[in-house]
Design a protein around this motif. Structure first.
Motif, short mmCIF file in Angstrom:
data_model
loop_
_atom_site.label_atom_id
_atom_site.label_comp_id
_atom_site.label_asym_id
_atom_site.label_seq_id
_atom_site.Cartn_x
_atom_site.Cartn_y
_atom_site.Cartn_z
N ALA A 116 6.97 3.23 21.64
CA ALA A 116 6.64 4.01 22.83
C ALA A 116 5.65 5.31 22.51
N VAL A 138 0.66 2.24 28.83
CA VAL A 138 1.88 2.16 28.09
C VAL A 138 1.43 0.96 27.07
N ASN A 173 5.23 -2.48 23.97
CA ASN A 173 6.59 -2.02 24.50
C ASN A 173 6.93 -2.67 25.61
N ALA A 202 9.36 -1.27 28.43
CA ALA A 202 8.94 -0.14 29.36
C ALA A 202 7.99 -1.11 30.30
N ARG A 203 7.31 -1.95 29.99
CA ARG A 203 6.38 -2.63 30.76
C ARG A 203 7.05 -3.60 31.82
N TYR A 256 8.48 -0.99 34.32
CA TYR A 256 7.48 -0.53 35.34
C TYR A 256 7.03 -1.59 36.28
N ASP A 268 -3.38 -0.64 24.45
CA ASP A 268 -3.32 0.33 25.37
C ASP A 268 -3.34 -0.21 26.96
#
Length: 169
Positions: free
Chosen positions: A35, A125, A129, A132-133, A136, A160
């Motif tokens: 992260a 993000v 990751n 996390a994706r 979201y 990114d």
């Protein structure tokens, strides 16, 4: 203490200056190349400075322990960009994961941004990751772009990914 959201024993509230030591410990413990693009913070590193004020952070607490945070800021100082807020940091303590704390923090961030008059909320993000994706995406964010191989992390080039969510009905 201002309560923004309460679920079971979870409280989300704005950070205060006296939270810095515990917040810094969480920030250090949550650090991972999955992260983060910068090296792990030093043992004695603080969290608050001239660019990172307590009022930019929302904290998740279980009991009296900080178990997560999200940082929400205007992406630029430009007047023409003040209708947008950006998530620039999210972490949940490893021992508290799986309880919906990440979703609660993201939703609280969206609510705070909306209360400040924002119409959109954005974030960046790392492409690798996946957890996390997925978080979201569950919260209604969509990919709006990607910067290929933007970072060299631990010997690998990493994209990114730019994501956003509309805050208007």
């Amino acid at each position: 203490m201002t309560r923004m959201r309460e679920s079971d024993d979870l409280i989300i509230r704005p950070a205060q200056a006296e939270d810095e030591k515990e917040l810094a410990a969480l920030n250090r413990a949550a650090w991972t190349w999955l992260a983060d693009v910068a090296p792990q913070p030093a043992e004695d590193a603080g969290v608050f400075d001239e660019r990172h004020a307590p009022d930019q952070f929302l904290l998740a607490l279980l009991g009296d322990r900080i178990v997560g945070y999200v940082r929400v800021v205007p992406p630029t100082p430009l007047a023409s960009n003040q209708h947008v807020r950006q998530i620039q940091g999210l972490a949940v303590d490893a021992g508290a994961r799986g309880r919906g704390i990440g979703v609660a923090l993201v939703e609280a961030a969206c609510g705070a941004a909306r209360a400040q008059g924002a119409r959109r909320i954005t974030l960046r993000v790392l492409g690798h990751n996946a957890p996390a994706r997925a978080l979201y995406e569950r919260c209604g964010f969509v990919v709006e772009g990607s910067l290929a191989e933007e970072f060299l992390i631990d010997g690998r080039y990493v994209d990114d990914v730019l994501m956003a969510r509309t805050l208007t009905a």
